[in-house]
Motif scaffolding. Structure first.
Motif, short mmCIF file in Angstrom:
data_model
loop_
_atom_site.label_atom_id
_atom_site.label_comp_id
_atom_site.label_asym_id
_atom_site.label_seq_id
_atom_site.Cartn_x
_atom_site.Cartn_y
_atom_site.Cartn_z
N UNK A 1 90.21 84.07 58.55
CA UNK A 1 89.92 85.48 57.50
C UNK A 1 90.28 85.02 56.53
N UNK A 2 91.30 84.07 55.61
CA UNK A 2 91.40 83.45 54.38
C UNK A 2 90.27 82.45 54.52
N UNK A 3 89.89 81.71 55.10
CA UNK A 3 89.14 80.55 55.10
C UNK A 3 87.41 81.28 55.02
N UNK A 4 87.22 82.67 55.49
CA UNK A 4 86.01 83.32 55.21
C UNK A 4 85.54 83.97 53.67
N UNK B 1 91.62 83.88 45.16
CA UNK B 1 93.07 83.72 46.34
C UNK B 1 93.85 84.91 46.25
N UNK B 2 94.21 85.73 45.25
CA UNK B 2 95.02 86.45 45.79
C UNK B 2 94.44 87.42 46.22
N UNK B 3 92.71 88.18 45.94
CA UNK B 3 92.11 89.30 47.44
C UNK B 3 91.87 88.40 48.19
N UNK B 4 91.88 86.98 48.66
CA UNK B 4 91.63 86.40 49.79
C UNK B 4 92.65 86.44 51.12
N UNK B 5 93.46 86.28 50.64
CA UNK B 5 95.66 86.53 50.95
C UNK B 5 95.08 87.81 51.29
N UNK B 6 95.08 88.71 50.23
CA UNK B 6 95.33 90.18 50.57
C UNK B 6 93.94 90.58 52.40
N UNK B 7 92.85 90.53 51.82
CA UNK B 7 92.13 90.78 52.76
C UNK B 7 92.33 89.75 53.75
#
Length: 59
Positions: free
Chosen positions: A13-16, A40-46
């Motif tokens: 999920x983080x990679x995408x 990075x913060x939003x990708x980590x939350x997702x």
């Protein structure tokens, strides 16, 4: 509990999510350090949300 399944889901999920967030938060077509931090913060939350709903832990 952290299992291999959850780590895998987080990584996928983080990679995408990270490239998508970089495109969404860029400023005037440029990627700045602030863009990286926000992305990075939003990708980590997702990725965390996806991991919670899709990862299966042994109980």
């Amino acid at each position: 509990m952290v299992s291999a399944s959850r780590i895998t889901w987080f990584a996928i999920a983080f990679t995408f999510a990270l490239p998508s967030m970089l495109l969404m938060f860029r400023e005037d077509g440029r990627i700045t350090s602030g863009t990286w931090i926000t992305s990075v913060l939003f990708a980590a939350a997702i990725a965390t949300t996806a991991t919670i709903f899709l990862g299966e832990a042994k109980q």
